[in-house]
Design an enzyme around this catalytic site. Structure first.
Site, PDB file in Angstrom:
ATOM      1  N   GLY A   9     -34.963  -6.166  32.466  1.00 45.01           N
ATOM      2  CA  GLY A   9     -33.853  -5.561  32.715  1.00 45.01           C
ATOM      3  C   GLY A   9     -33.487  -4.216  33.064  1.00 45.01           C
ATOM      4  N   ASN A  10     -34.156  -3.597  31.637  1.00 45.16           N
ATOM      5  CA  ASN A  10     -33.927  -1.973  31.772  1.00 45.16           C
ATOM      6  C   ASN A  10     -34.563  -1.171  32.918  1.00 45.16           C
ATOM      7  OD1 ASN A  10     -36.789  -2.924  30.631  1.00 45.16           O
ATOM      8  ND2 ASN A  10     -37.114  -0.609  30.723  1.00 45.16           N
ATOM      9  N   LYS A 123     -29.304 -18.983  28.745  1.00 41.35           N
ATOM     10  CA  LYS A 123     -29.773 -18.000  29.405  1.00 41.35           C
ATOM     11  C   LYS A 123     -28.615 -16.984  29.689  1.00 41.35           C
ATOM     12  CE  LYS A 123     -32.538 -15.297  32.038  1.00 41.35           C
ATOM     13  NZ  LYS A 123     -33.570 -14.342  31.365  1.00 41.35           N
ATOM     14  N   LYS A 207     -37.283 -15.093  33.753  1.00 42.66           N
ATOM     15  CA  LYS A 207     -38.276 -14.158  34.597  1.00 42.66           C
ATOM     16  C   LYS A 207     -39.444 -14.187  33.949  1.00 42.66           C
ATOM     17  CE  LYS A 207     -38.001 -10.419  33.485  1.00 42.66           C
ATOM     18  NZ  LYS A 207     -39.205  -9.601  32.428  1.00 42.66           N
ATOM     19  N   LYS A 265     -40.840 -13.583  25.699  1.00 44.81           N
ATOM     20  CA  LYS A 265     -42.141 -12.750  26.341  1.00 44.81           C
ATOM     21  C   LYS A 265     -43.407 -12.972  25.710  1.00 44.81           C
ATOM     22  CE  LYS A 265     -39.483  -8.624  27.948  1.00 44.81           C
ATOM     23  NZ  LYS A 265     -38.423  -9.462  28.363  1.00 44.81           N
TER      24      LYS A 265
END
Length: 312
Positions: A9-10, A123, A207, A265
């Site tokens: 997102g960054n 989420k 994602k 992740k």
């Protein structure tokens, strides 16, 4: 090498920044420079990205206009995939001086209607709020909310990705040496009905999980999960914290990491590496250094690892 690079997102919006088109384009422009270095190093590239803040904003806008006519999350996911993909595509073309073809593909991903995520939404999407404001919005709109750091946000179901119906198109583009932007926001969640037809469902797919599935299906050489931290840490937040340089999939599966940040992740990285590829987690601006073993946390296949089964 074929590299799947998943933008956190960054890359689109730094925490605390207003969700404006100007801010997103500025951040994507910086991301495009890092992605262009991967291509210039001689690698083929597929780009995925998140959409949590963006899909949440569109949901808010729809509810503010005519709540009874608000679009479902799968449609909002398609909208954000097009919007974000357009910005990444344009800025990456600019960063590469328009000497490579870049294409954005809206990507459907099949999920299981019986996935337990539909019973336990987890989420995060949309802006952050104080607890009082989040509770008020949840009561008015029927949301489920959860704490995100020192703030609160809306949470929605996040089922596991099962199948990517659009793989044939992605492969066709790669065969023509096109840089592909796909799987935006984890892909558009759909169900496969008994007759084989597809229909959208209210959800947002993780994602990183979708990117790992995509990389595995493409038999990619590397999966990069790019974020704003320089890797995964043991004992994070303590005086004993230390960055993990490398580990095997089996070691990665055993780590106990926060579900709201590094946990998904590392799980995605381990699942991909278990099939024989290199997975890396680290800073976006160090993407090529992660590939070359100079930065980030790398999950490296081990032929003796019980979690590995070989590529394919």
């Amino acid at each position: 090498m074929l590299v799947v690079a998943a933008l956190g997102g960054n890359a689109l919006l730094k925490r605390g920044e207003p969700l404006t088109a100007e801010n997103q384009r500025r951040n994507v422009r910086e991301a495009a420079v890092a992605l262009a270095r991967i291509v210039r190093a001689g690698h083929r590239l597929v780009v995925t990205h998140g959409n949590g803040p963006q899909v949440g904003l569109l949901a808010l806008q729809g509810a503010a206009y005519k709540p009874e006519e608000a679009y479902p999350l799968d449609v909002l996911g398609a909208e954000t995939g097009g919007m974000i993909g357009y910005i990444i595509e344009q800025e990456l073309e600019n960063a590469l001086d328009h000497d490579r073809a870049v294409a954005t593909l809206l990507t459907q991903i099949v999920v299981d209607p019986d996935d337990l995520a539909f019973r336990d939404p987890a989420k995060f999407i949309g802006p952050v709020y104080s607890r009082d404001e989040a509770e008020a919005r949840a009561k008015a709109a029927g949301w489920t909310i959860a704490q995100d750091g020192d703030k609160w946000r809306r949470v929605v179901p996040s089922p596991a990705p099962q199948e990517i119906p659009d793989m044939r198109v992605i492969r066709m583009l790669l065969e023509q040496d096109v840089i592909v932007i796909c799987g935006g926001g984890g892909g558009i969640p759909v169900l496969r009905r008994a007759d084989g037809s597809l229909i959208g469902i209210e959800a947002v797919i993780d994602k990183d999980a979708a990117s790992a599935l995509l990389a595995r299906e493409l038999e990619a050489d590397a999966l990069l999960l790019l974020t704003d931290v320089d890797g995964v840490y043991r004992d994070f937040g303590t005086d004993r914290q230390a960055r993990i340089d490398s580990l095997t999939p089996g070691e990665a599966f055993k780590l106990n990491l926060p579900a709201g940040s590094m946990g998904p992740k590392m799980l995605a990285a381990a699942r991909f590496a278990a099939y024989g590829g290199l997975a890396g987690i680290g800073r976006l601006d160090e993407a090529t250094d992660i590939l070359e073993g100079r930065a980030g946390t790398r999950v490296i296949p081990d032929a003796t690892d019980e979690g590995g089964s070989g590529r394919g």
